[in-house]
Design an enzyme around this catalytic site. Structure first.
Site, short mmCIF file in Angstrom:
data_model
loop_
_atom_site.label_atom_id
_atom_site.label_comp_id
_atom_site.label_asym_id
_atom_site.label_seq_id
_atom_site.Cartn_x
_atom_site.Cartn_y
_atom_site.Cartn_z
N ILE A 9 0.79 -1.41 -0.08
CA ILE A 9 -0.03 -0.10 -0.35
C ILE A 9 0.75 1.43 0.02
CG2 ILE A 9 -0.11 0.26 2.60
CD1 ILE A 9 -2.99 0.96 2.10
N ASP A 13 1.34 2.33 -6.71
CA ASP A 13 0.16 1.93 -7.04
C ASP A 13 -0.71 1.71 -5.93
OD1 ASP A 13 1.54 1.72 -9.47
OD2 ASP A 13 1.01 -0.55 -9.82
N ALA A 87 6.22 -6.02 -3.67
CA ALA A 87 7.15 -6.57 -4.36
C ALA A 87 8.43 -5.89 -4.37
CB ALA A 87 6.75 -6.62 -6.04
N GLN A 88 9.44 -6.41 -4.46
CA GLN A 88 10.78 -5.80 -4.92
C GLN A 88 10.84 -5.62 -6.31
OE1 GLN A 88 13.40 -4.36 -6.22
NE2 GLN A 88 14.22 -6.24 -6.77
N SER A 89 10.38 -4.22 -6.71
CA SER A 89 9.64 -4.09 -8.09
C SER A 89 10.94 -3.70 -8.91
CB SER A 89 8.62 -3.17 -8.02
OG SER A 89 9.04 -1.81 -7.65
N SER A 134 3.24 -8.27 -14.46
CA SER A 134 3.90 -7.45 -15.25
C SER A 134 4.18 -7.80 -16.38
CB SER A 134 5.35 -7.30 -14.60
OG SER A 134 6.19 -6.42 -15.28
N GLU A 136 6.86 -7.30 -17.77
CA GLU A 136 8.48 -7.65 -17.88
C GLU A 136 8.33 -9.29 -18.13
OE1 GLU A 136 11.80 -6.63 -17.40
OE2 GLU A 136 10.92 -4.82 -18.13
N TYR A 157 13.65 -10.68 -11.47
CA TYR A 157 12.12 -10.33 -11.17
C TYR A 157 11.30 -10.65 -12.02
CZ TYR A 157 8.54 -6.39 -11.53
OH TYR A 157 7.29 -5.94 -11.63
P1 NAP Z 1 6.52 0.30 -5.70
O1 NAP Z 1 6.19 1.50 -5.98
O2 NAP Z 1 7.93 -0.53 -5.82
O3 NAP Z 1 5.73 -0.57 -4.34
C1 NAP Z 1 6.02 -1.69 -3.93
C2 NAP Z 1 5.66 -1.91 -2.72
O4 NAP Z 1 5.70 -3.22 -2.04
C3 NAP Z 1 5.95 -0.77 -1.46
O5 NAP Z 1 4.70 -0.52 -0.68
C4 NAP Z 1 6.90 -1.61 -0.65
O6 NAP Z 1 7.04 -1.22 0.75
C5 NAP Z 1 6.26 -3.10 -0.59
N1 NAP Z 1 7.21 -4.23 -0.55
C6 NAP Z 1 8.27 -4.54 -0.79
N2 NAP Z 1 8.65 -5.57 -0.33
C7 NAP Z 1 7.86 -5.96 0.58
C8 NAP Z 1 7.80 -7.20 1.46
N3 NAP Z 1 8.78 -7.89 1.69
N4 NAP Z 1 6.44 -7.16 2.12
C9 NAP Z 1 5.59 -6.45 2.27
N5 NAP Z 1 5.54 -5.28 1.28
C10 NAP Z 1 6.82 -5.08 0.53
O7 NAP Z 1 5.80 -0.59 -6.93
P2 NAP Z 1 4.59 -0.15 -7.73
O8 NAP Z 1 5.12 0.53 -9.10
O9 NAP Z 1 3.44 0.43 -7.07
O10 NAP Z 1 4.04 -1.49 -8.17
C11 NAP Z 1 3.04 -2.33 -7.70
C12 NAP Z 1 2.83 -3.75 -8.20
O11 NAP Z 1 2.69 -3.73 -9.32
C13 NAP Z 1 4.27 -4.34 -7.64
O12 NAP Z 1 4.08 -5.81 -7.35
C14 NAP Z 1 5.16 -4.31 -9.20
O13 NAP Z 1 5.97 -5.18 -9.34
C15 NAP Z 1 3.70 -4.54 -10.04
N6 NAP Z 1 4.06 -3.75 -11.29
C16 NAP Z 1 4.42 -2.59 -11.46
C17 NAP Z 1 4.29 -1.85 -12.78
C18 NAP Z 1 4.69 -0.45 -12.90
O14 NAP Z 1 5.00 -0.05 -14.08
N7 NAP Z 1 4.53 0.45 -11.68
C19 NAP Z 1 4.17 -2.68 -13.90
C20 NAP Z 1 3.76 -3.79 -13.85
C21 NAP Z 1 3.69 -4.76 -12.50
P3 NAP Z 1 8.12 -0.25 1.05
O15 NAP Z 1 7.27 1.19 0.67
O16 NAP Z 1 8.30 -0.39 2.29
O17 NAP Z 1 9.25 -0.09 0.14
O1 G4F Z 2 12.12 2.53 -15.37
P1 G4F Z 2 12.56 1.12 -15.46
O2 G4F Z 2 13.68 0.82 -14.59
O3 G4F Z 2 11.40 0.10 -15.55
P2 G4F Z 2 11.27 -1.28 -16.13
O4 G4F Z 2 12.64 -2.13 -16.01
O5 G4F Z 2 10.52 -1.34 -17.41
O6 G4F Z 2 10.42 -2.06 -14.94
C1 G4F Z 2 9.34 -1.27 -14.64
O7 G4F Z 2 8.14 -1.90 -15.33
C2 G4F Z 2 7.67 -3.29 -15.21
C3 G4F Z 2 6.62 -3.34 -16.11
O8 G4F Z 2 7.03 -3.61 -17.40
C4 G4F Z 2 7.40 -3.58 -13.74
F1 G4F Z 2 6.82 -4.61 -13.68
C5 G4F Z 2 8.68 -3.13 -12.75
O9 G4F Z 2 8.27 -3.38 -11.48
C6 G4F Z 2 9.04 -1.73 -13.19
O10 G4F Z 2 7.98 -0.93 -12.47
O11 G4F Z 2 13.46 0.86 -16.68
C7 G4F Z 2 12.94 1.14 -18.19
C8 G4F Z 2 13.91 1.13 -19.28
C9 G4F Z 2 14.74 -0.10 -19.15
O12 G4F Z 2 15.04 -0.68 -20.58
C10 G4F Z 2 16.14 0.47 -18.50
O13 G4F Z 2 17.27 -0.40 -19.05
O14 G4F Z 2 14.74 2.05 -18.95
C11 G4F Z 2 16.13 1.67 -19.11
N1 G4F Z 2 17.07 2.57 -18.39
C12 G4F Z 2 18.08 3.31 -18.94
N2 G4F Z 2 18.69 4.24 -17.98
C13 G4F Z 2 17.21 2.99 -17.19
C14 G4F Z 2 18.10 3.71 -16.70
N3 G4F Z 2 16.41 2.19 -15.87
C15 G4F Z 2 16.51 2.74 -14.77
N4 G4F Z 2 15.89 2.28 -13.92
N5 G4F Z 2 17.70 3.71 -14.69
C16 G4F Z 2 18.49 4.24 -15.47
O15 G4F Z 2 19.41 4.91 -15.26
#
Ligand code: NAP
Ligand code: G4F
Length: 348
Positions: A9, A13, A87-89, A134, A136, A157
């Site tokens: 939470i 998201d 997630a460790q996202s 995801s 991914e 991941y």
């Molecule tokens: P985020 O900002 O990284 O948030 C992750 C959440 O998980 C945070 O509340 C974090 O807590 C919590 N968490 C991490 N490790 C945990 C553990 N061991 N036990 C309980 N809680 C834990 O991610 P988000 O962008 O909101 O994404 C939400 C979900 O959607 C994730 O599962 C992510 O993998 C998935 N997802 C995200 C995207 C995207 O583009 N954003 C796309 C596809 C899927 P802390 O605040 O304490 O770190």
């Molecule tokens: O922003 P990113 O780290 O997101 P990524 O790897 O696409 O993952 C995110 O989206 C997923 C959904 O498809 C989620 F499941 C996941 O939890 C997360 O939210 O990287 C996006 C792109 C990558 O190709 C990376 O190599 O940006 C490129 N990039 C280039 N320079 C970088 C950087 N990414 C990061 N984080 N930092 C850089 O300096």
């Protein structure tokens, strides 16, 4: 009044989803990790002190690596809907912390599903469960990706998310549980973590514009992502759980842009030529990259009547405007003698 339980939470998201559900009169419960500092910043606008009466937001300590705690919280809350967002996202970080990522993302989901299975048996009603999948998971498979596209994960991941996806499918089929997998493509906002590329860019350009930062170090600028707005995507999560039967859905905009294109637009909105400030640092390259994601969300559009509202250009603009404002606040502090620390450059 329906009750929802959200893991993750405090994340991007989780905070949007909690707001969305509170606005629909849900009682919202969230699982929060214990940390040595407050980690509830994103909930500030909806948080109420637990001593105050009448708040519909309730936070519980817990962790998806701790199965017993998950069971206790579920038993106490008795939710109608569970959203597993924890997630460790971070994809790059998952290469450094592979085992931990698997424990949280894959086995963490399994622990929660086991807790759901036991609770659902005793509750005597159908609890609805959302699993945060995801794009991914598609990794190296060619775009456009939809629900029938094979997975080809390219990071610890992504492999862990594939495992979580199949655990969820298996529990749906084996125990007739109401479980939906959302396969969400990248979604961003002004609350996005600062080590993801979009926010790293808008945060840095805001600071560079105001003279608080000189350089921005990035990795691969050629990868392409289907970037949407997080506020739109949490609606899709909820819609999945309101459907008559559980199913899996891709959620995406259908448009794909490179990191370079994101930089071009963000630079334009900031009035900066980013090429003057951006340098490549190989530490941000991934051992295996995902080159091209572009989702086909026609199933969600057809079956859930969902569609994204915020377009790519508006998403970049809202993030840039927010981060220029944030840099302005930092400048005010700096002018008053406070130290402004730029943290983003060493990680992610
Ligand atoms: P985020 O900002 O990284 O948030 C992750 C959440 O998980 C945070 O509340 C974090 O807590 C919590 N968490 C991490 N490790 C945990 C553990 N061991 N036990 C309980 N809680 C834990 O991610 P988000 O962008 O909101 O994404 C939400 C979900 O959607 C994730 O599962 C992510 O993998 C998935 N997802 C995200 C995207 C995207 O583009 N954003 C796309 C596809 C899927 P802390 O605040 O304490 O770190
Ligand atoms: O922003 P990113 O780290 O997101 P990524 O790897 O696409 O993952 C995110 O989206 C997923 C959904 O498809 C989620 F499941 C996941 O939890 C997360 O939210 O990287 C996006 C792109 C990558 O190709 C990376 O190599 O940006 C490129 N990039 C280039 N320079 C970088 C950087 N990414 C990061 N984080 N930092 C850089 O300096």
């Amino acid at each position: 009044m329906k009750k929802a339980l959200i893991t993750g939470i405090t994340g991007q998201d989780g905070s949007f989803l909690a707001e969305f559900l509170l606005a629909r009169d849900y009682e919202v419960h969230g699982i929060v990790r214990r940390a040595s500092t407050f980690n509830t910043d994103r909930l500030d606008s909806i948080y109420a002190d637990p001593h105050e009466q009448g708040s519909s937001l309730h936070l519980h300590y817990g962790d998806v690596t701790d199965g017993a705690a998950l069971r206790h919280v579920i038993k106490k809350v008795q939710p109608d809907e569970i959203y597993n967002l924890a997630a460790q996202s971070h994809v790059r970080v998952s290469f450094d912390q592979a085992e931990y990522t698997a424990d949280v993302v894959a086995t963490g989901t399994l622990r929660l599903l086991e807790a759901l299975r036991d609770y659902a048996g005793s509750a005597g009603r159908r609890i609805r469960f959302y699993q945060a999948g995801s794009s991914e998971m598609y990794g190296a498979t060619k775009p456009p990706q939809n629900e029938t596209t094979p997975f080809y994960p390219r990071s610890p991941y992504a492999v862990s998310k594939v495992a979580a996806h199949w655990y969820a499918v298996n529990y749906r089929e084996a125990y007739k549980l109401f479980i939906c997998n959302g396969i969400l493509f990248n979604h961003e906002s002004e609350r996005r973590g600062e080590t993801f590329v979009t926010r790293k860019i808008t945060r840095a350009l805001g600071r560079i514009k105001l003279g608080l930062q000189k350089k921005l170090f990035l990795g691969n600028l050629d990868s392409r992502r289907d970037w949407g707005f997080a506020g739109d995507y949490v609606e899709a999560m909820w819609l999945m759980l309101q459907a008559p039967e559980p199913d899996d859905y891709v959620v995406s905009t259908g448009e794909s842009h490179s990191v370079r294109e994101f930089l071009n637009l963000a630079g334009e909105y900031c009035g900066l030529d980013w090429t003057q400030y951006v340098e490549t640092d190989p530490r941000y390259f991934r051992p295996t990259e995902v080159d091209y994601l572009m989702g086909d969300s026609s199933k969600a559009r057809r079956m859930l009547d969902w569609k994204p509202k915020v377009r790519f250009e508006d998403l970049v603009r809202l993030m840039v405007e927010h981060d220029i404002e944030l840099a302005q606040q930092e400048l005010t502090l700096a002018t008053a003698g406070h130290k402004v620390v730029v943290r983003g450059m060493a990680h992610g």
